[in-house]
Design a protein around this motif. Sequence first.
Motif, PDB file in Angstrom:
ATOM      1  N   THR A   1       0.845  -1.192   0.000  1.00 32.63           N
ATOM      2  CA  THR A   1       0.000   0.000   0.000  1.00 32.63           C
ATOM      3  C   THR A   1       0.878   1.238   0.000  1.00 32.63           C
ATOM      4  O   THR A   1       1.734   1.407   0.872  1.00 32.63           O
ATOM      5  CB  THR A   1      -0.919   0.013   1.235  1.00 32.63           C
ATOM      6  N   ARG A   2       0.672   2.094  -0.995  1.00 36.10           N
ATOM      7  CA  ARG A   2       1.487   3.306  -1.123  1.00 36.10           C
ATOM      8  C   ARG A   2       1.235   4.235   0.076  1.00 36.10           C
ATOM      9  O   ARG A   2       0.127   4.711   0.294  1.00 36.10           O
ATOM     10  CB  ARG A   2       1.122   4.040  -2.414  1.00 36.10           C
TER      11      ARG A   2
ATOM     12  N   ASP B   1      -1.401  -0.726  -3.932  1.00 37.67           N
ATOM     13  CA  ASP B   1      -2.699  -0.182  -3.541  1.00 37.67           C
ATOM     14  C   ASP B   1      -2.572   1.273  -3.115  1.00 37.67           C
ATOM     15  O   ASP B   1      -1.508   1.726  -2.679  1.00 37.67           O
ATOM     16  CB  ASP B   1      -3.294  -0.992  -2.384  1.00 37.67           C
ATOM     17  N   ALA B   2      -3.694   1.986  -3.211  1.00 38.53           N
ATOM     18  CA  ALA B   2      -3.749   3.375  -2.767  1.00 38.53           C
ATOM     19  C   ALA B   2      -4.309   3.457  -1.358  1.00 38.53           C
ATOM     20  O   ALA B   2      -5.125   2.638  -0.950  1.00 38.53           O
ATOM     21  CB  ALA B   2      -4.624   4.190  -3.716  1.00 38.53           C
ATOM     22  N   LEU B   3      -3.878   4.462  -0.628  1.00 42.38           N
ATOM     23  CA  LEU B   3      -4.479   4.771   0.665  1.00 42.38           C
ATOM     24  C   LEU B   3      -5.827   5.458   0.440  1.00 42.38           C
ATOM     25  O   LEU B   3      -6.045   6.065  -0.616  1.00 42.38           O
ATOM     26  CB  LEU B   3      -3.577   5.716   1.455  1.00 42.38           C
ATOM     27  N   PRO B   4      -6.717   5.401   1.415  1.00 52.82           N
ATOM     28  CA  PRO B   4      -7.934   6.211   1.314  1.00 52.82           C
ATOM     29  C   PRO B   4      -7.578   7.692   1.210  1.00 52.82           C
ATOM     30  O   PRO B   4      -6.555   8.140   1.744  1.00 52.82           O
ATOM     31  CB  PRO B   4      -8.672   5.918   2.625  1.00 52.82           C
ATOM     32  N   ALA B   5      -8.414   8.444   0.510  1.00 51.68           N
ATOM     33  CA  ALA B   5      -8.126   9.858   0.282  1.00 51.68           C
ATOM     34  C   ALA B   5      -8.067  10.659   1.580  1.00 51.68           C
ATOM     35  O   ALA B   5      -7.425  11.701   1.642  1.00 51.68           O
ATOM     36  CB  ALA B   5      -9.183  10.452  -0.652  1.00 51.68           C
ATOM     37  N   ASP B   6      -8.715  10.160   2.646  1.00 56.62           N
ATOM     38  CA  ASP B   6      -8.746  10.896   3.915  1.00 56.62           C
ATOM     39  C   ASP B   6      -7.718  10.368   4.916  1.00 56.62           C
ATOM     40  O   ASP B   6      -7.845  10.583   6.120  1.00 56.62           O
ATOM     41  CB  ASP B   6     -10.142  10.836   4.529  1.00 56.62           C
TER      42      ASP B   6
ATOM     43  N   PRO C   1      -4.707   9.153  -3.565  1.00 56.03           N
ATOM     44  CA  PRO C   1      -4.999   8.431  -4.809  1.00 56.03           C
ATOM     45  C   PRO C   1      -5.626   9.338  -5.840  1.00 56.03           C
ATOM     46  O   PRO C   1      -6.228  10.366  -5.523  1.00 56.03           O
ATOM     47  CB  PRO C   1      -6.005   7.358  -4.356  1.00 56.03           C
ATOM     48  N   LEU C   2      -5.466   8.969  -7.121  1.00 58.26           N
ATOM     49  CA  LEU C   2      -6.175   9.673  -8.178  1.00 58.26           C
ATOM     50  C   LEU C   2      -7.659   9.349  -8.053  1.00 58.26           C
ATOM     51  O   LEU C   2      -8.029   8.195  -7.838  1.00 58.26           O
ATOM     52  CB  LEU C   2      -5.659   9.240  -9.555  1.00 58.26           C
ATOM     53  N   PRO C   3      -8.516  10.340  -8.180  1.00 63.21           N
ATOM     54  CA  PRO C   3      -9.955  10.078  -8.021  1.00 63.21           C
ATOM     55  C   PRO C   3     -10.519   9.281  -9.189  1.00 63.21           C
ATOM     56  O   PRO C   3     -10.115   9.462 -10.336  1.00 63.21           O
ATOM     57  CB  PRO C   3     -10.560  11.480  -7.964  1.00 63.21           C
ATOM     58  N   VAL C   4     -11.440   8.389  -8.874  1.00 63.08           N
ATOM     59  CA  VAL C   4     -12.195   7.673  -9.903  1.00 63.08           C
ATOM     60  C   VAL C   4     -13.374   8.554 -10.294  1.00 63.08           C
ATOM     61  O   VAL C   4     -14.084   9.050  -9.413  1.00 63.08           O
ATOM     62  CB  VAL C   4     -12.696   6.310  -9.374  1.00 63.08           C
ATOM     63  N   PRO C   5     -13.617   8.786 -11.592  1.00 62.35           N
ATOM     64  CA  PRO C   5     -14.773   9.597 -11.988  1.00 62.35           C
ATOM     65  C   PRO C   5     -16.050   9.072 -11.354  1.00 62.35           C
ATOM     66  O   PRO C   5     -16.272   7.855 -11.273  1.00 62.35           O
ATOM     67  CB  PRO C   5     -14.797   9.454 -13.512  1.00 62.35           C
ATOM     68  N   ALA C   6     -16.893   9.985 -10.873  1.00 61.49           N
ATOM     69  CA  ALA C   6     -18.096   9.606 -10.131  1.00 61.49           C
ATOM     70  C   ALA C   6     -18.977   8.612 -10.887  1.00 61.49           C
ATOM     71  O   ALA C   6     -19.449   7.634 -10.286  1.00 61.49           O
ATOM     72  CB  ALA C   6     -18.890  10.848  -9.743  1.00 61.49           C
ATOM     73  N   PRO C   7     -19.238   8.806 -12.184  1.00 59.14           N
ATOM     74  CA  PRO C   7     -20.086   7.824 -12.883  1.00 59.14           C
ATOM     75  C   PRO C   7     -19.473   6.431 -12.905  1.00 59.14           C
ATOM     76  O   PRO C   7     -20.175   5.425 -12.727  1.00 59.14           O
ATOM     77  CB  PRO C   7     -20.205   8.408 -14.300  1.00 59.14           C
TER      78      PRO C   7
END
Length: 286
Positions: free
Chosen positions: A219-220, A245-250, A257-263
């Motif tokens: 996990t990064r 793996d990415a850490l949670p954004a908070d 992490p780079l955000p995943v587009p909402a849709p």
Amino acid sequence: RAMLMEACTASGPGWLDAAAETLSKAARGASVRRMGEAPRELAIELCPGRLTSGPRGAGMRDNGEPAERVAMAASLATRLVESFGRIRSDGVLHLGPVTNPAASGAPTKAGGAGDPLLHSAWADITRAAKAVGVACVHVRTDLLAPDGDVDRLAQEILDSGVDVLSVDLLAETPETYRALTGTDHFDLVRRTLGRLLELRAERLPDATLPTPWIVPRITRCEAVYAEIEPFYDRWLMLAGACVIDALPADAGERFEPLPVPAPAAARMGAELMCVAADGTAEGCSV
């Protein structure tokens, strides 16, 4: 996408000349019908316990405290996977934590807090899933045998029929592993990983794509910043697969992490159902 194309072409060879409104109605109807089907992915927490503590263990538990749940009865887990396999021939079963697309791909409590290999019947449940036709069984684990018997655990994994085994090794050095997990089992996990790879090669000496896929994961985060590259290079060469793996954004660290587009996150989240060890079920959405 395949489902929508099938709906559009169902009217016959004239579909290419159909009006946009006609095709839109066909696609919308297919989407509504699909909503009544089972999710494509099912994540089950077989038990809430882990053999790791430290930041890693605390991050998998509610408020850092052990989950107040008991292990799921083997009979219930078997019924769940058998029902799932009968409904979805393309289904993916996760035993253990999974990544939540709604959280930018970060590992979350989806799939529960526990390590599935600590459940006494995990291998039987995996075999039941494969027997009924589940397309892929993914097990995510810390790879810690309670009795320290490396050979027994490696043989059990290879005999279970699991398709993908994710191993949260998390670090490239014993010191970093200890800081993240609160344990001194780094060498034991590495030894078990090595034994798994040896036995897999013995069973499938000529396989281009040997199964199960054995996937070490890290996990990064700030603690492993200098270890990510050697970790990835080592395990990509030895195991043929590796995940960062990415850490949670908070998480409060600079490695967001780079955000995943909402849709896209909503679509992927709608395809995942999580069942906790106490039988509580919920979807995984934005």
